[in-house]
Design a protein around this motif. Sequence first.
Motif, mmCIF file in Angstrom:
data_model
loop_
_atom_site.group_PDB
_atom_site.id
_atom_site.type_symbol
_atom_site.label_atom_id
_atom_site.label_comp_id
_atom_site.label_asym_id
_atom_site.label_seq_id
_atom_site.Cartn_x
_atom_site.Cartn_y
_atom_site.Cartn_z
ATOM 1 N N LYS A 21 0.823 -1.187 0.077
ATOM 2 C CA LYS A 21 0.050 -0.111 0.018
ATOM 3 C C LYS A 21 0.910 1.436 -0.019
ATOM 4 O O LYS A 21 1.420 1.380 1.008
ATOM 5 N N SER A 43 -9.339 10.467 6.408
ATOM 6 C CA SER A 43 -8.861 9.669 7.192
ATOM 7 C C SER A 43 -8.194 8.362 6.397
ATOM 8 O O SER A 43 -8.563 7.805 5.595
ATOM 9 N N GLY A 44 -7.065 7.866 7.034
ATOM 10 C CA GLY A 44 -6.115 6.986 6.370
ATOM 11 C C GLY A 44 -5.221 7.470 5.228
ATOM 12 O O GLY A 44 -4.544 6.608 4.516
ATOM 13 N N GLY A 46 -2.734 9.262 5.665
ATOM 14 C CA GLY A 46 -1.301 9.515 5.887
ATOM 15 C C GLY A 46 -0.660 10.532 6.671
ATOM 16 O O GLY A 46 0.467 10.736 6.813
ATOM 17 N N LYS A 47 -1.836 11.412 7.286
ATOM 18 C CA LYS A 47 -1.263 12.739 7.935
ATOM 19 C C LYS A 47 -0.458 12.330 9.330
ATOM 20 O O LYS A 47 0.410 12.856 9.339
ATOM 21 N N SER A 48 -0.958 11.320 9.983
ATOM 22 C CA SER A 48 -0.117 10.806 11.405
ATOM 23 C C SER A 48 1.056 10.211 10.876
ATOM 24 O O SER A 48 2.026 10.465 11.450
ATOM 25 N N THR A 49 1.292 9.520 9.647
ATOM 26 C CA THR A 49 2.255 8.993 9.231
ATOM 27 C C THR A 49 3.419 10.068 9.054
ATOM 28 O O THR A 49 4.692 9.933 9.291
ATOM 29 N N GLN A 92 -2.712 11.964 18.669
ATOM 30 C CA GLN A 92 -3.748 11.902 18.646
ATOM 31 C C GLN A 92 -4.670 11.260 19.823
ATOM 32 O O GLN A 92 -5.663 11.657 19.911
ATOM 33 N N HIS A 203 -9.404 17.565 11.449
ATOM 34 C CA HIS A 203 -10.726 17.461 10.664
ATOM 35 C C HIS A 203 -11.639 18.572 11.080
ATOM 36 O O HIS A 203 -12.928 18.625 10.468
HETATM 37 N N1 LIG Z 1 2.897 1.023 11.158
HETATM 38 C C1 LIG Z 1 1.858 1.001 10.205
HETATM 39 N N2 LIG Z 1 1.976 -0.473 9.525
HETATM 40 C C2 LIG Z 1 1.072 -0.498 8.490
HETATM 41 N N3 LIG Z 1 0.259 0.277 7.935
HETATM 42 C C3 LIG Z 1 0.099 1.539 8.622
HETATM 43 C C4 LIG Z 1 1.016 1.699 9.859
HETATM 44 N N4 LIG Z 1 0.799 3.035 10.152
HETATM 45 C C5 LIG Z 1 -0.392 3.371 9.442
HETATM 46 N N5 LIG Z 1 -0.690 2.712 8.407
HETATM 47 C C6 LIG Z 1 -1.575 2.809 7.217
HETATM 48 O O1 LIG Z 1 -1.172 3.809 6.607
HETATM 49 C C7 LIG Z 1 -2.397 4.617 6.308
HETATM 50 C C8 LIG Z 1 -2.212 6.037 6.497
HETATM 51 O O2 LIG Z 1 -2.160 5.938 8.062
HETATM 52 P P1 LIG Z 1 -2.414 7.231 8.973
HETATM 53 O O3 LIG Z 1 -2.584 6.953 10.242
HETATM 54 O O4 LIG Z 1 -1.214 8.066 8.696
HETATM 55 O O5 LIG Z 1 -3.681 8.060 8.363
HETATM 56 P P2 LIG Z 1 -4.447 9.755 8.876
HETATM 57 O O6 LIG Z 1 -4.171 10.258 7.793
HETATM 58 O O7 LIG Z 1 -3.500 10.102 10.211
HETATM 59 O O8 LIG Z 1 -5.722 9.195 9.255
HETATM 60 P P3 LIG Z 1 -6.812 9.591 10.414
HETATM 61 O O9 LIG Z 1 -7.347 10.768 9.801
HETATM 62 O O10 LIG Z 1 -7.816 8.478 10.204
HETATM 63 O O11 LIG Z 1 -6.066 9.594 11.690
HETATM 64 C C9 LIG Z 1 -3.460 3.780 6.655
HETATM 65 O O12 LIG Z 1 -3.871 3.116 5.482
HETATM 66 C C10 LIG Z 1 -3.088 2.910 7.743
HETATM 67 O O13 LIG Z 1 -3.821 1.741 7.739
#
Ligand SMILES: Nc1ncnc2c1ncn2[C@@H]1O[C@H](COP(=O)(O)OP(=O)(O)OP(=O)(O)O)[C@@H](O)[C@H]1O
Length: 255
Positions: A21, A43-44, A46-49, A92, A203
């Motif tokens: 992914k 959501s999902g 990649g922002k927290s990433t 978060q 959000h």
């Molecule tokens: N350590 C990990 N291992 C595998 N997949 C991960 C990991 N961390 C995040 N993901 C995946 O990466 C994608 C982005 O996740 P992330 O948490 O960065 O989203 P986000 O934008 O912060 O979402 P939200 O608004 O729901 O907090 C998601 O599909 C998540 O499942």
Amino acid sequence: MSAPSDNRVEFRGVKLKFGDKVVLDGVDFSVAAQEVLVILGLSGGGKSTLLNILLGLLKPDAGAVLFKGEDMTTLPRPQLNRARTRMGMVYQTAALLSSMTVRENIALPLRELTEKNAGEIADIVDQKLALVDLAEAGDKLPSELSGGMQKRAGLARALALDPELVLFDEPSAGLDPINGKLIDDLIIRLRERQQVTSIVVTHEMDSAFAVATRMAFLHEGKIILDAAPDAFLTSDIPIVRKFLSVYSNREAHRA
Ligand SMILES: Nc1ncnc2c1ncn2[C@@H]1O[C@H](COP(=O)(O)OP(=O)(O)OP(=O)(O)O)[C@@H](O)[C@H]1O
Ligand SMILES: [Mg+2]
């Protein structure tokens, strides 16, 4: 080597996959000193990433992530730890240590990362507790606090070392409007009075427009719009329009 710049933070061509992914597919943006950059996206997305990469907790597959000109993706451990002491992270989930009181949670980075004595640490902890309106709650355990209070305690801990850069991951999610505004005001105050630079993932559109000096929209692994807040209200990019339509409709009702 690229030219030096005034940017506190720079993402250059950052890519990351989890398994098959693709989460980040060439992310570029920068944050100048004393900006509050709000990052929006589904959501999902990649922002927290992104925040975890900036903290050096996650390594991207490609690209550079500069904090004050140093690449967090390649920095040796001692320098990485030093850079991290200049950043505060509001998670978060509040991510407090459950066996420690609020006071001990806030004191932890001061005890571990500075030479300050117990009296100096106690003074700083009092000051940070007051800043987030938790002066009465210092001796409680996290489990004895409401969700909103835990969030504010997490914020106090993030500010313990007087960071230059603060990363906020959904700081007002789940808070009542008064507590949400308290956090917004604090973000604004940190920028105006202490020259703090912030990146805020949220959000909550009211909060986003209250604190942002600039906004970036992360979608399908890329920043698809990076502009002044006003430009988001008039953007004709479909996903941005859709994302903001709820907010814009509400604003229209108010007008
Ligand atoms: N350590 C990990 N291992 C595998 N997949 C991960 C990991 N961390 C995040 N993901 C995946 O990466 C994608 C982005 O996740 P992330 O948490 O960065 O989203 P986000 O934008 O912060 O979402 P939200 O608004 O729901 O907090 C998601 O599909 C998540 O499942
Ligand atoms: Mg997230």
